[in-house]
Design a protein around this motif. Structure first.
Motif, short mmCIF file in Angstrom:
data_model
loop_
_atom_site.label_atom_id
_atom_site.label_comp_id
_atom_site.label_asym_id
_atom_site.label_seq_id
_atom_site.Cartn_x
_atom_site.Cartn_y
_atom_site.Cartn_z
N THR A 115 -41.83 -51.10 -22.66
CA THR A 115 -42.32 -50.15 -21.65
C THR A 115 -43.40 -49.23 -22.22
O THR A 115 -43.19 -48.59 -23.27
CB THR A 115 -41.14 -49.27 -21.17
N GLU A 174 -35.68 -51.60 -27.88
CA GLU A 174 -35.69 -51.17 -26.48
C GLU A 174 -34.56 -51.83 -25.69
O GLU A 174 -33.98 -51.20 -24.78
CB GLU A 174 -37.05 -51.47 -25.83
N ASP A 175 -34.22 -53.07 -26.04
CA ASP A 175 -33.17 -53.78 -25.30
C ASP A 175 -31.82 -53.06 -25.47
O ASP A 175 -31.06 -52.87 -24.52
CB ASP A 175 -33.08 -55.24 -25.78
N LYS A 229 -31.85 -49.49 -23.84
CA LYS A 229 -31.71 -49.52 -22.38
C LYS A 229 -30.23 -49.41 -21.97
O LYS A 229 -29.87 -48.68 -21.05
CB LYS A 229 -32.29 -50.86 -21.89
N LYS A 251 -28.83 -45.93 -22.95
CA LYS A 251 -29.40 -44.92 -22.03
C LYS A 251 -28.67 -44.94 -20.69
O LYS A 251 -28.36 -43.90 -20.12
CB LYS A 251 -30.90 -45.25 -21.86
N ARG A 252 -28.39 -46.15 -20.20
CA ARG A 252 -27.70 -46.25 -18.91
C ARG A 252 -26.29 -45.67 -19.01
O ARG A 252 -25.85 -44.91 -18.14
CB ARG A 252 -27.65 -47.73 -18.48
#
Ligand code: FAD
Length: 266
Positions: free
Chosen positions: A69, A250-251, A254, A257-258
């Motif tokens: 991103t 990032e994977d 993610k 973060k969720r």
């Protein structure tokens, strides 16, 4: 809500350093005309194969691309170009799903003429309207977004912009209203969490703040904890997001973060 676009193909026009720790890649191509005029400040997803190639034709049947991103830092519909600015966080080592580094490695090595596919753009939330003052916080990954947000501040705005930079030379040119104070911390010069510590030192003016914050995950949590304890804190006027996490691609970020967002929302 912006409608999600299909992945589009772009060509690298130029890649160069804009500061010691930030590299700009300018993309061009026919698909630029499918992007909205207000694309600057929105985010896109860069698509890679798990081996780090931008040639998605090498993906096997059913294999999903790796997504990364980034914020569109500049968009010029007339020239047919868009710019992405990459923090130089990882320059060497093999690219793999475990180690990651896809986007940074690509930005460091890409050459004019290379193709890359992008998904999006999608909107990044702005500063809430109707506040008495602003508090804008970010690390280097948020600089493209913060630079654009500060250009839209009203001339009589009051408040703070607090930035964590890799070096003094990484500070971009910011046109801030006279009432908005710029505070910078240099990562690595202070033990602990320099950005969160600096935010905790701020004197809060009277009135309701609009808060926008994007940075590393643990730093974001420390900042969120501090600001949510303040009397003037209004969650509806606050955007606070992690853009990456130390030691996690990032994977993985993610997912973390969720989960964090779910538990914060109760
Ligand atoms: C909405 C949004 C907009 C963003 N816009 C930008 C932008 O404009 N420019 C930008 O540079 N980033 C931006 N980011 C952050 C960027 O997506 C992450 O830094 C991403 O992890 C980089 O991918 P990578 O393939 O280089 O590294 P990954 O494969 O994701 O990670 C590999 C390793 O590098 C570490 N790492 C990742 N990023 C950093 C970093 N910044 N500093 C130090 N270590 C790091 C990870 O912890 C991991 O150990 C944005 C994120 C979001 C959610």
């Amino acid at each position: 809500m912006q409608k999600r676009l299909q992945a589009k193909s772009f060509t690298v026009q130029q890649a160069f350093d804009i500061s010691p720790n930030m590299r700009r890649v300018i993309l061009t191509g026919e698909d630029i005309r499918h992007l909205p005029a207000n694309s600057a400040g929105q985010y896109v997803k860069l698509l890679f194969t798990p081996a780090g190639s931008t040639d998605l034709s090498t993906l096997s049947e059913g294999q999903k691309p790796v997504l990364r991103t980034f914020t569109i830092s500049e968009f010029d519909a007339e020239q047919g170009t868009l710019s992405l600015d990459f923090v130089k966080h990882q320059h060497k080592g093999d690219i793999s799903p475990e180690q990651g580094g896809y986007a940074c490695h690509w930005a460091m090595h890409t050459q004019p003429g290379e193709q890359i596919s992008l998904g999006g753009p999608n909107t990044i939330q702005g500063l809430a309207d109707g506040s008495d003052w602003v508090l804008i916080i970010g690390d280097m990954t948020a600089l493209p977004s913060i630079q654009l947000k500060t250009t839209h501040l009203a001339a009589n705005s009051q408040g703070y912009v607090v930035l964590a930079l890799s070096s003094k030379q990484d500070l971009p040119a910011l046109q801030l209203p006279a009432g908005v104070e710029l505070i910078t911390v240099i990562d690595g010069e202070h033990p602990g969490n320099a950005l969160a510590d600096k935010v905790a030192e701020l004197r809060w003016p009277d009135g309701k703040p609009a808060i926008w914050c994007a940075c590393e995950f643990s730093t974001m949590r420390a900042i969120r904890q501090h600001i949510s304890q303040q009397d003037q804190f209004d969650r509806k006027a606050c955007y606070i997001s992690s853009y990456w996490k130390h030691g996690v691609t990032e994977d993985g970020h993610k997912v973390i973060k969720r989960d964090d967002q779910d538990s914060y929302n109760g």
